[in-house]
Motif scaffolding. Structure first.
Motif, short mmCIF file in Angstrom:
data_model
loop_
_atom_site.label_atom_id
_atom_site.label_comp_id
_atom_site.label_asym_id
_atom_site.label_seq_id
_atom_site.Cartn_x
_atom_site.Cartn_y
_atom_site.Cartn_z
N LYS A 267 4.99 1.61 1.64
CA LYS A 267 5.72 1.59 0.50
C LYS A 267 7.15 2.12 0.97
O LYS A 267 7.13 3.57 1.31
CB LYS A 267 5.21 2.03 -0.69
CG LYS A 267 6.01 1.64 -1.93
CD LYS A 267 5.28 2.17 -3.21
CE LYS A 267 3.84 1.48 -3.18
NZ LYS A 267 3.25 1.73 -4.76
N SER B 5 0.92 -1.29 -0.09
CA SER B 5 -0.29 0.06 0.05
C SER B 5 0.99 1.21 -0.01
O SER B 5 2.22 1.04 0.30
CB SER B 5 -0.88 -0.14 1.21
OG SER B 5 -0.18 0.24 2.37
N ASP B 6 0.40 2.34 -0.50
CA ASP B 6 1.09 3.52 -0.55
C ASP B 6 1.50 3.96 0.97
O ASP B 6 2.76 4.53 1.04
CB ASP B 6 0.37 4.86 -1.01
CG ASP B 6 0.12 4.50 -2.78
OD1 ASP B 6 -0.84 5.08 -3.20
OD2 ASP B 6 0.90 3.66 -3.26
N SER B 7 0.99 3.69 1.87
CA SER B 7 1.15 4.05 3.33
C SER B 7 2.51 3.44 3.97
O SER B 7 2.79 3.66 4.76
CB SER B 7 0.07 3.93 4.13
OG SER B 7 -0.61 2.60 4.24
#
Length: 117
Positions: free
Chosen positions: A65, A61-63
């Motif tokens: 990465k 997830s972007d959170s």
């Protein structure tokens, strides 16, 4: 019997690291995708990372990465989640599941991660 058991949670200060492990039994992690999911207090569970052996792909997830790393150990039949540079918002229960989308019936019981400021 298919079983997933998480371990490695605990209390850590912001900026610290933890390594979670998901031990599988009843199937091989080399044959099925394993996902890690995070449920923060009062919020819905969301996917943070997944490893898919069928197409050799890894998702974050972007959170998380750049901070978290997922890896599998076929000899131990485990999938680990190395969590670095932890933030207070990473606090919550972490679950592993036998897919990347959270639609499987096979989940672990969860392990609690608490990140203090």
């Amino acid at each position: 019997e298919v079983q997933l058991v998480e371990s490695g949670g605990g209390l850590v200060q912001a900026g610290g690291s933890l390594r979670l492990s998901c031990a599988a039994s009843g199937f091989s992690v080399d044959d099925y995708a394993i996902g890690w999911f995070h449920q923060a207090p009062g919020k819905e569970r969301e996917g943070v990372s997944c490893i898919s052996p069928s197409d050799h792909r890894i998702f974050y997830s972007d959170s998380v990465k750049g901070r978290f790393t997922i890896s599998s150990d076929n000899a131990k039949n485990t999938v680990d989640l190395q969590m670095n540079s932890l933030k207070v918002e990473d606090t919550g229960v972490y679950y592993c599941a036998a897919d990347c989308w959270g639609t499987t019936d096979y989940w672990g019981q969860g392990t609690l991660v608490t990140v203090s400021s």
